[in-house]
Design a protein around this motif. Structure first.
Motif, PDB file in Angstrom:
ATOM      1  N   TRP A 115       4.127   0.840   0.257  1.00 47.87           N
ATOM      2  CA  TRP A 115       2.798   0.247   0.105  1.00 47.87           C
ATOM      3  C   TRP A 115       2.444  -0.557   1.356  1.00 47.87           C
ATOM      4  N   HIS A 116       3.369  -1.409   1.785  1.00 45.76           N
ATOM      5  CA  HIS A 116       3.141  -2.252   2.946  1.00 45.76           C
ATOM      6  C   HIS A 116       2.899  -1.406   4.204  1.00 45.76           C
ATOM      7  N   GLU A 117       3.731  -0.418   4.436  1.00 46.35           N
ATOM      8  CA  GLU A 117       3.569   0.447   5.605  1.00 46.35           C
ATOM      9  C   GLU A 117       2.247   1.220   5.551  1.00 46.35           C
ATOM     10  N   GLY A 118       1.865   1.654   4.374  1.00 47.94           N
ATOM     11  CA  GLY A 118       0.595   2.362   4.225  1.00 47.94           C
ATOM     12  C   GLY A 118      -0.596   1.481   4.541  1.00 47.94           C
ATOM     13  N   ARG A 119      -0.491   0.219   4.185  1.00 47.34           N
ATOM     14  CA  ARG A 119      -1.584  -0.721   4.481  1.00 47.34           C
ATOM     15  C   ARG A 119      -1.673  -1.021   5.977  1.00 47.34           C
ATOM     16  N   LEU A 120      -0.551  -0.990   6.683  1.00 47.84           N
ATOM     17  CA  LEU A 120      -0.550  -1.242   8.125  1.00 47.84           C
ATOM     18  C   LEU A 120      -1.264  -0.143   8.894  1.00 47.84           C
ATOM     19  N   LYS A 121      -1.251   1.059   8.328  1.00 49.43           N
ATOM     20  CA  LYS A 121      -1.831   2.212   9.019  1.00 49.43           C
ATOM     21  C   LYS A 121      -3.351   2.280   8.883  1.00 49.43           C
ATOM     22  N   LYS A 122      -3.930   1.395   8.096  1.00 49.40           N
ATOM     23  CA  LYS A 122      -5.390   1.401   7.909  1.00 49.40           C
ATOM     24  C   LYS A 122      -6.089   0.977   9.163  1.00 49.40           C
TER      25      LYS A 122
END
Length: 127
Positions: free
Chosen positions: A120-127
């Motif tokens: 979840w955290h890594e996915g949010r960083l890619k935004k």
């Protein structure tokens, strides 16, 4: 500038296998045991099969989504983490003997939840 990390495919894929197995196995190989656990949790007989099928279907959908483009969406990991938390809380309070089960089904949810939080955290960083 934030450093972009590439999430190795084996992380979401391993969760996909886990979700698929947890969705298929109870219905295909252990329906009676699964229904008995739902009875122990307190669900009335009329709701046991529908609940077993619904939770199995949810797990299967989560599993399939782990192999799709949806694995790039933080919402997928948040939904899975919420589901693992809900399953764990229900089991922890309704079936406290699972804390001492030799195969540690509740304790195993901790690293799963940690992996979901990471994704979840890594996915949010890619935004």
């Amino acid at each position: 500038m934030k450093q972009q990390h590439r999430i190795p495919d084996y992380l979401p894929y391993s969760l996909g296998v886990l979700w698929l197995w947890s969705g298929l196995q109870p219905v295909l190989t252990a329906p009676q045991e699964s229904l008995s656990l739902l009875a122990e949790v307190g669900f009335q007989t009329a709701f046991q099969w529908p609940l077993l099928l619904a939770s199995s279907l949810l797990d299967i959908v989560f599993g399939l989504l782990c192999f799709s483009r949806a694995r790039r969406l933080p919402a997928l990991w948040a939904a899975q983490a919420a589901t693992v938390a809900a399953y764990s809380l229900i089991i922890a309070f309704a079936l406290p003997q699972m804390w001492l089960h030799p195969f540690a089904p509740l304790v195993k949810n901790l690293p799963i939840w940690a992996l979901l939080a990471f994704l979840w955290h890594e996915g949010r960083l890619k935004k």
